[in-house]
Scaffold this motif. Sequence first.
Motif, short mmCIF file in Angstrom:
data_model
loop_
_atom_site.label_atom_id
_atom_site.label_comp_id
_atom_site.label_asym_id
_atom_site.label_seq_id
_atom_site.Cartn_x
_atom_site.Cartn_y
_atom_site.Cartn_z
N GLY A 53 0.87 -1.21 0.03
CA GLY A 53 0.04 -0.11 -0.02
C GLY A 53 0.69 1.29 0.03
O GLY A 53 0.55 2.18 0.67
N SER A 54 2.09 1.06 -0.66
CA SER A 54 2.92 2.45 -0.67
C SER A 54 3.17 2.75 -2.01
O SER A 54 3.17 2.14 -2.97
CB SER A 54 4.00 2.15 0.39
OG SER A 54 4.90 1.02 -0.55
N VAL A 55 4.03 3.85 -1.99
CA VAL A 55 4.75 4.31 -3.29
C VAL A 55 6.35 4.77 -2.97
O VAL A 55 6.55 5.11 -1.96
CB VAL A 55 4.09 5.52 -3.89
CG1 VAL A 55 4.98 6.08 -5.18
CG2 VAL A 55 2.56 5.17 -4.40
N SER A 56 7.21 4.11 -3.70
CA SER A 56 8.44 4.44 -3.50
C SER A 56 9.15 5.37 -4.64
O SER A 56 9.00 5.20 -5.60
CB SER A 56 9.30 3.09 -3.41
OG SER A 56 8.52 2.06 -2.33
N LEU A 57 10.17 6.22 -4.10
CA LEU A 57 11.08 6.84 -5.08
C LEU A 57 12.26 6.01 -5.05
O LEU A 57 13.25 5.65 -4.10
CB LEU A 57 11.24 8.28 -4.52
CG LEU A 57 12.37 9.16 -5.42
CD1 LEU A 57 11.84 9.45 -6.89
CD2 LEU A 57 12.51 10.33 -4.67
N VAL A 58 12.85 5.60 -6.10
CA VAL A 58 13.99 4.76 -6.39
C VAL A 58 15.08 5.58 -7.15
O VAL A 58 14.81 6.21 -8.30
CB VAL A 58 13.55 3.60 -7.02
CG1 VAL A 58 14.89 2.58 -7.24
CG2 VAL A 58 12.53 2.48 -6.06
N ASP A 59 16.14 5.41 -6.66
CA ASP A 59 17.40 5.86 -7.51
C ASP A 59 17.84 4.61 -8.26
O ASP A 59 18.34 3.74 -7.76
CB ASP A 59 18.79 6.36 -6.51
CG ASP A 59 19.63 6.78 -7.01
OD1 ASP A 59 20.12 6.28 -8.05
OD2 ASP A 59 20.61 7.52 -6.51
N LEU A 60 17.90 4.60 -9.42
CA LEU A 60 18.19 3.66 -10.40
C LEU A 60 19.76 3.19 -10.53
O LEU A 60 20.13 2.12 -10.76
CB LEU A 60 17.60 3.67 -11.73
CG LEU A 60 15.84 3.73 -11.86
CD1 LEU A 60 15.30 4.17 -13.19
CD2 LEU A 60 15.27 2.61 -11.00
N ALA A 61 20.36 4.21 -10.60
CA ALA A 61 21.93 3.99 -10.49
C ALA A 61 22.23 3.22 -9.43
O ALA A 61 23.29 2.38 -9.62
CB ALA A 61 22.45 5.25 -10.78
N ALA A 62 21.88 3.70 -8.31
CA ALA A 62 22.30 3.24 -6.90
C ALA A 62 21.29 1.91 -6.58
O ALA A 62 21.72 1.41 -5.81
CB ALA A 62 22.19 3.86 -5.74
N ALA A 63 20.38 1.48 -7.47
CA ALA A 63 19.34 0.41 -6.92
C ALA A 63 19.14 0.66 -5.61
O ALA A 63 18.98 -0.36 -4.74
CB ALA A 63 19.94 -0.95 -7.51
N HIS A 64 18.46 1.83 -5.16
CA HIS A 64 18.36 1.99 -3.66
C HIS A 64 16.98 2.78 -3.56
O HIS A 64 16.79 3.81 -4.51
CB HIS A 64 19.56 2.94 -3.07
CG HIS A 64 19.07 2.86 -1.68
ND1 HIS A 64 19.20 1.98 -0.70
CD2 HIS A 64 18.90 4.36 -0.94
CE1 HIS A 64 18.95 2.70 0.69
NE2 HIS A 64 18.70 4.04 0.22
N ALA A 65 16.19 2.39 -2.51
CA ALA A 65 14.96 3.31 -2.46
C ALA A 65 15.16 4.62 -1.54
O ALA A 65 15.87 4.35 -0.54
CB ALA A 65 13.93 2.42 -1.76
N LEU A 66 14.84 5.51 -2.04
CA LEU A 66 15.20 6.86 -1.22
C LEU A 66 13.96 7.07 -0.43
O LEU A 66 14.32 7.74 0.75
CB LEU A 66 15.47 8.14 -2.17
CG LEU A 66 16.43 7.73 -3.44
CD1 LEU A 66 16.53 9.02 -4.30
CD2 LEU A 66 17.94 7.78 -2.61
#
Length: 132
Positions: free
Chosen positions: A61-74
């Motif tokens: 039930g969430s939305v995530s912002l992801v840094d694609l270069a680091a493959a990490h959720a911000l």
Amino acid sequence: MANCRTIRLRVCAALCIGALAGIDSVPLPAREAATWEDRSPVDLVLSPDETRAVVVNQTSGSVSLVDLAAAHALAEVDIGKRPAAIAASADFQTFLVTATYSGDLVRLVRSRDQLQVAARIHLGFEPRGVAL
């Protein structure tokens, strides 16, 4: 044969799934850090420069912002029950997300590497898709 855009989206989806697997480091008041949860990413939008993605996670039930270069959720923000679809503004600062079981349309705003719920409208029975 898949075109370049399709290949980029597949790679992006794979990176998002990998980044979301380790998202427990992102604090959420309603979520216990000690438990891992399958987020079930179901939809995403890419930033114009393709360095970030905003991902809809259906079972969490969430939305995530992801840094694609680091493959990490911000960042991650709770949306409602069973979010299904997302649309982004051209400047990648505003997002609309439907929450199917909650019956809501949620407007998110991005400020640097954070997401915030800016507005919520109850639409009723199972809204699914959304477009800007």
